[in-house]
Each structure stands twice: as structure tokens, then as C-alpha cells.
Write an enzyme that holds these catalytic residues in place. Structure first.
Site, PDB file in Angstrom:
ATOM      1  N   ARG A  14     140.939  65.214  13.335  1.00  0.00           N
ATOM      2  CA  ARG A  14     141.875  65.021  14.457  1.00  0.00           C
ATOM      3  C   ARG A  14     143.117  65.897  14.337  1.00  0.00           C
ATOM      4  O   ARG A  14     144.206  65.499  14.762  1.00  0.00           O
ATOM      5  CB  ARG A  14     142.296  63.560  14.603  1.00  0.00           C
ATOM      6  CG  ARG A  14     141.192  62.610  15.010  1.00  0.00           C
ATOM      7  CD  ARG A  14     141.119  62.497  16.525  1.00  0.00           C
ATOM      8  NE  ARG A  14     140.033  61.621  16.921  1.00  0.00           N
ATOM      9  CZ  ARG A  14     140.177  60.363  17.326  1.00  0.00           C
ATOM     10  NH1 ARG A  14     141.371  59.834  17.409  1.00  0.00           N
ATOM     11  NH2 ARG A  14     139.133  59.650  17.670  1.00  0.00           N
ATOM     12  N   ARG A  68     147.550  63.851  19.275  1.00  0.00           N
ATOM     13  CA  ARG A  68     148.817  63.389  19.864  1.00  0.00           C
ATOM     14  C   ARG A  68     150.026  63.511  18.948  1.00  0.00           C
ATOM     15  O   ARG A  68     151.153  63.422  19.421  1.00  0.00           O
ATOM     16  CB  ARG A  68     148.666  61.939  20.339  1.00  0.00           C
ATOM     17  CG  ARG A  68     147.855  61.845  21.616  1.00  0.00           C
ATOM     18  CD  ARG A  68     147.489  60.419  21.942  1.00  0.00           C
ATOM     19  NE  ARG A  68     146.650  59.883  20.882  1.00  0.00           N
ATOM     20  CZ  ARG A  68     146.003  58.730  20.946  1.00  0.00           C
ATOM     21  NH1 ARG A  68     146.136  57.954  21.999  1.00  0.00           N
ATOM     22  NH2 ARG A  68     145.243  58.332  19.958  1.00  0.00           N
ATOM     23  N   ARG A  76     147.838  68.015  27.183  1.00  0.00           N
ATOM     24  CA  ARG A  76     147.110  66.789  27.550  1.00  0.00           C
ATOM     25  C   ARG A  76     147.661  66.193  28.836  1.00  0.00           C
ATOM     26  O   ARG A  76     146.909  65.628  29.637  1.00  0.00           O
ATOM     27  CB  ARG A  76     147.237  65.802  26.385  1.00  0.00           C
ATOM     28  CG  ARG A  76     146.635  64.443  26.596  1.00  0.00           C
ATOM     29  CD  ARG A  76     145.132  64.489  26.475  1.00  0.00           C
ATOM     30  NE  ARG A  76     144.573  63.138  26.470  1.00  0.00           N
ATOM     31  CZ  ARG A  76     144.332  62.430  27.565  1.00  0.00           C
ATOM     32  NH1 ARG A  76     144.586  62.929  28.757  1.00  0.00           N
ATOM     33  NH2 ARG A  76     143.823  61.210  27.460  1.00  0.00           N
ATOM     34  N   ASP A 102     134.764  65.318  21.968  1.00  0.00           N
ATOM     35  CA  ASP A 102     134.718  63.941  21.480  1.00  0.00           C
ATOM     36  C   ASP A 102     133.275  63.555  21.235  1.00  0.00           C
ATOM     37  O   ASP A 102     132.368  64.090  21.880  1.00  0.00           O
ATOM     38  CB  ASP A 102     135.355  62.978  22.485  1.00  0.00           C
ATOM     39  CG  ASP A 102     135.662  61.644  21.816  1.00  0.00           C
ATOM     40  OD1 ASP A 102     136.707  61.534  21.161  1.00  0.00           O
ATOM     41  OD2 ASP A 102     134.819  60.735  21.900  1.00  0.00           O
ATOM     42  N   TYR A 145     128.417  52.422  20.056  1.00  0.00           N
ATOM     43  CA  TYR A 145     129.346  52.377  21.204  1.00  0.00           C
ATOM     44  C   TYR A 145     128.597  52.033  22.495  1.00  0.00           C
ATOM     45  O   TYR A 145     129.109  51.319  23.359  1.00  0.00           O
ATOM     46  CB  TYR A 145     130.061  53.722  21.374  1.00  0.00           C
ATOM     47  CG  TYR A 145     131.266  53.896  20.476  1.00  0.00           C
ATOM     48  CD1 TYR A 145     132.493  53.323  20.813  1.00  0.00           C
ATOM     49  CD2 TYR A 145     131.191  54.622  19.294  1.00  0.00           C
ATOM     50  CE1 TYR A 145     133.610  53.479  19.991  1.00  0.00           C
ATOM     51  CE2 TYR A 145     132.294  54.780  18.469  1.00  0.00           C
ATOM     52  CZ  TYR A 145     133.497  54.206  18.823  1.00  0.00           C
ATOM     53  OH  TYR A 145     134.589  54.352  18.007  1.00  0.00           O
TER      54      TYR A 145
HETATM   55  O1  CP3 Z   1     140.817  67.553  16.134  1.00  0.00           O
HETATM   56  C1  CP3 Z   1     139.661  67.056  16.032  1.00  0.00           C
HETATM   57  O2  CP3 Z   1     139.293  66.350  15.064  1.00  0.00           O
HETATM   58  C2  CP3 Z   1     138.625  67.395  17.086  1.00  0.00           C
HETATM   59  C3  CP3 Z   1     138.457  66.511  18.167  1.00  0.00           C
HETATM   60  C4  CP3 Z   1     137.930  65.092  17.987  1.00  0.00           C
HETATM   61  C5  CP3 Z   1     138.390  64.031  18.806  1.00  0.00           C
HETATM   62  N1  CP3 Z   1     137.631  62.936  18.550  1.00  0.00           N
HETATM   63  C6  CP3 Z   1     139.479  64.123  19.790  1.00  0.00           C
HETATM   64  C7  CP3 Z   1     140.069  62.899  20.333  1.00  0.00           C
HETATM   65  C8  CP3 Z   1     136.920  64.585  17.173  1.00  0.00           C
HETATM   66  C9  CP3 Z   1     136.131  65.273  16.071  1.00  0.00           C
HETATM   67  C10 CP3 Z   1     136.736  63.211  17.554  1.00  0.00           C
HETATM   68  C11 CP3 Z   1     135.733  62.333  16.949  1.00  0.00           C
HETATM   69  C12 CP3 Z   1     135.645  60.938  17.356  1.00  0.00           C
HETATM   70  N2  CP3 Z   1     135.882  60.383  18.594  1.00  0.00           N
HETATM   71  C13 CP3 Z   1     135.191  59.899  16.513  1.00  0.00           C
HETATM   72  C14 CP3 Z   1     134.725  60.081  15.093  1.00  0.00           C
HETATM   73  C15 CP3 Z   1     135.853  60.173  14.135  1.00  0.00           C
HETATM   74  C16 CP3 Z   1     136.591  58.881  13.947  1.00  0.00           C
HETATM   75  O3  CP3 Z   1     137.778  58.851  14.332  1.00  0.00           O
HETATM   76  O4  CP3 Z   1     135.998  57.940  13.420  1.00  0.00           O
HETATM   77  C17 CP3 Z   1     135.218  58.697  17.241  1.00  0.00           C
HETATM   78  C18 CP3 Z   1     134.825  57.325  16.746  1.00  0.00           C
HETATM   79  C19 CP3 Z   1     135.641  59.017  18.559  1.00  0.00           C
HETATM   80  C20 CP3 Z   1     135.762  58.102  19.725  1.00  0.00           C
HETATM   81  C21 CP3 Z   1     137.128  58.047  20.253  1.00  0.00           C
HETATM   82  N3  CP3 Z   1     137.757  59.094  20.883  1.00  0.00           N
HETATM   83  C22 CP3 Z   1     138.010  56.943  20.267  1.00  0.00           C
HETATM   84  C23 CP3 Z   1     137.710  55.601  19.651  1.00  0.00           C
HETATM   85  C24 CP3 Z   1     139.176  57.360  20.920  1.00  0.00           C
HETATM   86  C25 CP3 Z   1     140.347  56.498  21.323  1.00  0.00           C
HETATM   87  C26 CP3 Z   1     141.244  56.191  20.212  1.00  0.00           C
HETATM   88  C27 CP3 Z   1     142.426  57.120  20.245  1.00  0.00           C
HETATM   89  O5  CP3 Z   1     142.790  57.657  19.187  1.00  0.00           O
HETATM   90  O6  CP3 Z   1     142.995  57.263  21.335  1.00  0.00           O
HETATM   91  C28 CP3 Z   1     139.011  58.733  21.256  1.00  0.00           C
HETATM   92  C29 CP3 Z   1     139.992  59.603  21.945  1.00  0.00           C
HETATM   93  C30 CP3 Z   1     140.323  60.907  21.306  1.00  0.00           C
HETATM   94  N4  CP3 Z   1     139.417  61.786  20.800  1.00  0.00           N
HETATM   95  C31 CP3 Z   1     141.628  61.459  21.176  1.00  0.00           C
HETATM   96  C32 CP3 Z   1     141.476  62.715  20.578  1.00  0.00           C
HETATM   97  C33 CP3 Z   1     142.557  63.718  20.254  1.00  0.00           C
HETATM   98  C34 CP3 Z   1     142.908  60.839  21.686  1.00  0.00           C
HETATM   99  C35 CP3 Z   1     142.890  60.873  23.182  1.00  0.00           C
HETATM  100  C36 CP3 Z   1     144.167  61.320  23.847  1.00  0.00           C
HETATM  101  O7  CP3 Z   1     144.607  62.471  23.674  1.00  0.00           O
HETATM  102  O8  CP3 Z   1     144.685  60.512  24.615  1.00  0.00           O
END
Ligand code: CP3
Length: 348
Positions: A29, A33, A42, A79, A155
Site C-alpha cells: 500500500r 491515503r 484520488r 485492487d 469476499y
Molecule cells: O500500493 C499498493 O499496495 C497497490 C495497490 C493496492 C491496493 N489494494 C490499493 C487500495 C493493493 C496491492 C491492494 C490489495 C488489497 N485490496 C488487499 C490485499 C492486501 C491487504 O491489505 O490485505 C485487500 C484485502 C484489498 C481489499 C480492499 N481494498 C479493502 C478491504 C479496502 C478498503 C479498506 C481501506 O483501506 O480503505 C480497499 C481499498 C483500497 N485499495 C485503498 C487503496 C489505496 C484505499 C481506498 C481509497 O483510496 O479510498
């Protein structure tokens, strides 16, 4: 590619089994944010999935942490829920609530998943991969990724996030043919999704099995190890030189069997796993990735220095990729990330 030019990238050298000093580093990540420049981009795209599928925006945010910090790897900005969305399954992101999905309860929802449609919908992701690859400094490797089938299935059965994924675990025991049918579809889609990323320029591939840790050992074998082994075998048949990092978060001692039986080149190690155990247990040329506590990075200062030095002490003789044990959290001060890199790169 394993030509000598590609192995001058520290991340690829570590994945090929070389001990690197200093070790390569990137953060799960790392685009997110906690970075003001991410929040700015974003804000232009209120819908998160549309953001992931917009090559201009996704390319920009993938590159932001590379420009700011000089990490050894960029990870594609997307994602793990893009593939189920592309397959036609209902997926949306609600602000402050996380992902909301349609629930898989029977064969109808599984038969509706359409790989032909998916390939058209995720095409912009491949465009992002091409653009990022063309823009990266020569020593920085590009990581493509997907959610592993179990985590994505979890999921889809649950209809969103969950603390324990009880509905998915129940289905896996009580209706294994149904859960297996869902897993089979996802395995096929994941294979195509990753092959396309590698063909577009991803140099390493990572499988996020974020919820692997909710499974019993026998279920872990059936739904994590076996599908991952089949996926890795199929990837390798087409892409013999593209390394795969597997991250079965929460696997605990099952990490050893995962490393031995799936064929992955490296394992992601979560924060709860003792690195000295990993070093003792896995073959000596097998790469690990992890596992600084994301909260130590939020805290910074002496606590962070202690954690990082402890990790570096354990992995001195080991191919290792320094990372967090889970994703960076939004409240992380950006300066602490710079501090983390300085500690790693100034220690020998
Ligand atoms: O920088 C990176 O790592 C690359 C991008 C990336 C994202 N999600 C961006 C993201 C990667 C590799 C993921 C993987 C991901 N997504 C996982 C596996 C890793 C982990 O955290 O266990 C999972 C379970 C998800 C599913 C997911 N996506 C959730 C549960 C959420 C909401 C929770 C949150 O943090 O808001 C997301 C959203 C998400 N994916 C964000 C980002 C940067 C935040 C969204 C935003 O910008 O509002």
C-alpha cells in the site's frame, strides 16, 4: 527476463536467491491515503474502481512513492477486487465502509462470472502496467498482483469484509462442490489476469491471500496451498522467468508448508511471524518479504529503529525484501517512511 540487466534490479536479484546488502525495500500500500499527493489525485475520482481503471490516474499514483522515496519496486496501483468486478460480480467501495459485494449463494452467481467480459473490463489495468514500466527508473522493478482465489472467494461469499469470514468457511465445509466451483472460476481468471500483467511488463507477480489465516490446516491445504500450486505451475509454464511472491497472511506455521509446496519464489511474512523462525525453517536461498509492524512505522523514532535493526540482524545472510507485515495505514507520517529507508540503506 533473467538477463543480467534485469538482475541489476535489487528486487529481482533477491527473488532469484541473492543476499543483497542493503536489502531491497518497498511497502505494501505504498501508494495510498498517507500521501498528500495521492489524496489529491484520488479526489478527482470519487469512484474507487473507476480510479483503478483509469490509466492516467493509476499510473500517476503508482509512480508517486517511487519519486518521493526511491523504493526498489513499484506495485501496480489497482485492487484485488478489480477481477471479480470485471467478471461481472457486483462490487463497490463505500467511503468509510470498505468494499460491498453481491453475495455468492449458489451456482447462478458463479455461472454469471464471464471471463471474456473480464478481459475487456480489466484492459485499462494492462495499459497502466505498460505506462508504469516505461516510466520507471532502470533499477526499479514493477510488481503486478492479484488476490489469491481463496481471499477473493471469501469476499464474494461474505458480501464484503469480515473479521472471520464465517460464511465462506461454512460454505467451504458444507458445500465444497459449490465453493470449489467458485474457486475454479477465480483460479482461471487469476491466471489470465496475471499472465496479461506479465505480458504488459510486470517483472514479478504477487498473490495476496490476506485471509488465508482464518482456515484450519486441512482447509488451508485445500483452498490455499493447492490452488496456489496450480496457479504457480500454470504461470511458470508460460512465464518461466517471472518470479512469484505468495503472501498467505496469518498462515503461522503453515507458512513452511506453503513455501515448500506451492512453488512460489518468495513468501510474504506477516508481522506476527518470528523472522528467526522463517530463517531457520525455509531453505537458505528462499527469499522472504516483510515484516515490520505498520504501527512501528506510525510511531517512528527509536521504536521504529529498534524494530528495523532487529529485522536486519536476522536477515543478514538471507535473500530478503524489506516490507511491512501488512499494508501501510493512512495515519502514517510520510517522514517516517523516509526515515525507514534511511535506516535500511545506512546499515551494513
Ligand atoms: O500500493 C499498493 O499496495 C497497490 C495497490 C493496492 C491496493 N489494494 C490499493 C487500495 C493493493 C496491492 C491492494 C490489495 C488489497 N485490496 C488487499 C490485499 C492486501 C491487504 O491489505 O490485505 C485487500 C484485502 C484489498 C481489499 C480492499 N481494498 C479493502 C478491504 C479496502 C478498503 C479498506 C481501506 O483501506 O480503505 C480497499 C481499498 C483500497 N485499495 C485503498 C487503496 C489505496 C484505499 C481506498 C481509497 O483510496 O479510498
Amino acid at each position: 527476463m533473467t538477463d543480467s540487466a534485469s538482475l541489476t534490479k535489487p528486487l529481482l536479484a533477491a527473488l532469484a536467491g541473492q543476499t543483497m546488502t542493503p536489502p531491497p525495500v518497498w511497502l505494501m500500500r505504498q501508494a495510498g491515503r498517507y500521501l498528500p499527493e495521492y489524496r489529491k489525485v484520488r479526489a478527482e475520482a470519487p469512484d474507487f474502481l473507476a480510479f483503478c481503471l483509469a490509466p492516467d490516474l493509476a499510473t500517476e499514483v503508482t509512480l508517486q512513492p517511487i519519486r518521493r522515496y526511491g523504493f526498489d519496486a513499484a506495485i501496480l496501483f489497482s485492487d484485488i477486487l478489480v477481477p471479480p468486478f470485471a467478471l461481472g460480480h457486483p462490487v463497490r467501495f463505500e467511503a468509510g465502509e470498505g468494499p460491498v459485494l453481491g453475495r455468492v449463494t449458489g451456482m447462478a452467481e458463479i455461472e454469471a462470472l464471464d471471463l471474456g467480459r473480464a478481459r475487456a473490463v480489466w484492459a485499462p489495468v494492462m495499459e497502466t502496467v505498460r505506462r508504469v514500466r516505461a516510466a520507471l527508473p532502470r533499477q526499479v522493478a514493477l510488481i503486478g498482483f492479484a488476490g489469491a482465489p481463496f481471499t477473493v472467494a471469501a469476499y464474494m461469499v461474505e458480501g464484503g469484509g469480515s473479521r472471520d469470514f464465517a460464511a465462506a468457511r461454512r460454505m467451504a465445509y458444507a458445500e465444497p462442490a459449490l465453493f470449489g466451483a467458485l474457486m475454479g472460476r477465480l483460479e482461471e481468471a487469476t491466471l489470465h489476469y496475471l499472465l496479461e500483467q506479465a505480458e504488459a511488463g510486470a517483472e514479478a507477480l504477487m498473490l495476496f491471500d490476506s485471509w488465508a489465516g482464518v482456515l484450519s490446516p486441512s482447509q488451508f491445504r485445500s483452498w490455499v496451498i493447492e490452488p496456489t500450486a496450480r496457479l504457480v505451475r500454470a504461470l511458470r509454464a508460460r512465464l518461466p522467468d517471472v518470479p512469484v511472491i505468495g503472501f498467505p497472511r496469518g498462515a503461522g506455521p503453515m507458512l513452511a508448508e506453503y513455501a515448500a509446496c506451492t512453488g512460489v519464489n518468495a513468501v510474504g511474512v506477516d508481522t506476527a511471524v518470528p523472522v528467526e523462525w522463517v530463517v531457520r525453517t525455509l531453505p537458505e536461498d528462499f527469499a522472504g518479504q516483510g515484516n515490520i509492524d505498520p504501527m512501528a512505522l506510525v510511531a517512528g523514532g527509536e521504536a521504529l529503529r529498534r524494530e528495523v535493526r532487529g529485522l536486519l540482524g536476522h536477515i543478514r545472510q538471507r535473500p530478503w525484501i524489506v516490507n511491512l507485515g501488512h499494508g501501510i495505514v493512512p495515519e502514517t507520517p510520510p517522514d517516517h517512511v523516509a526515515e525507514l529507508l534511511a535506516i535500511i540503506r545506512s546499515t551494513d
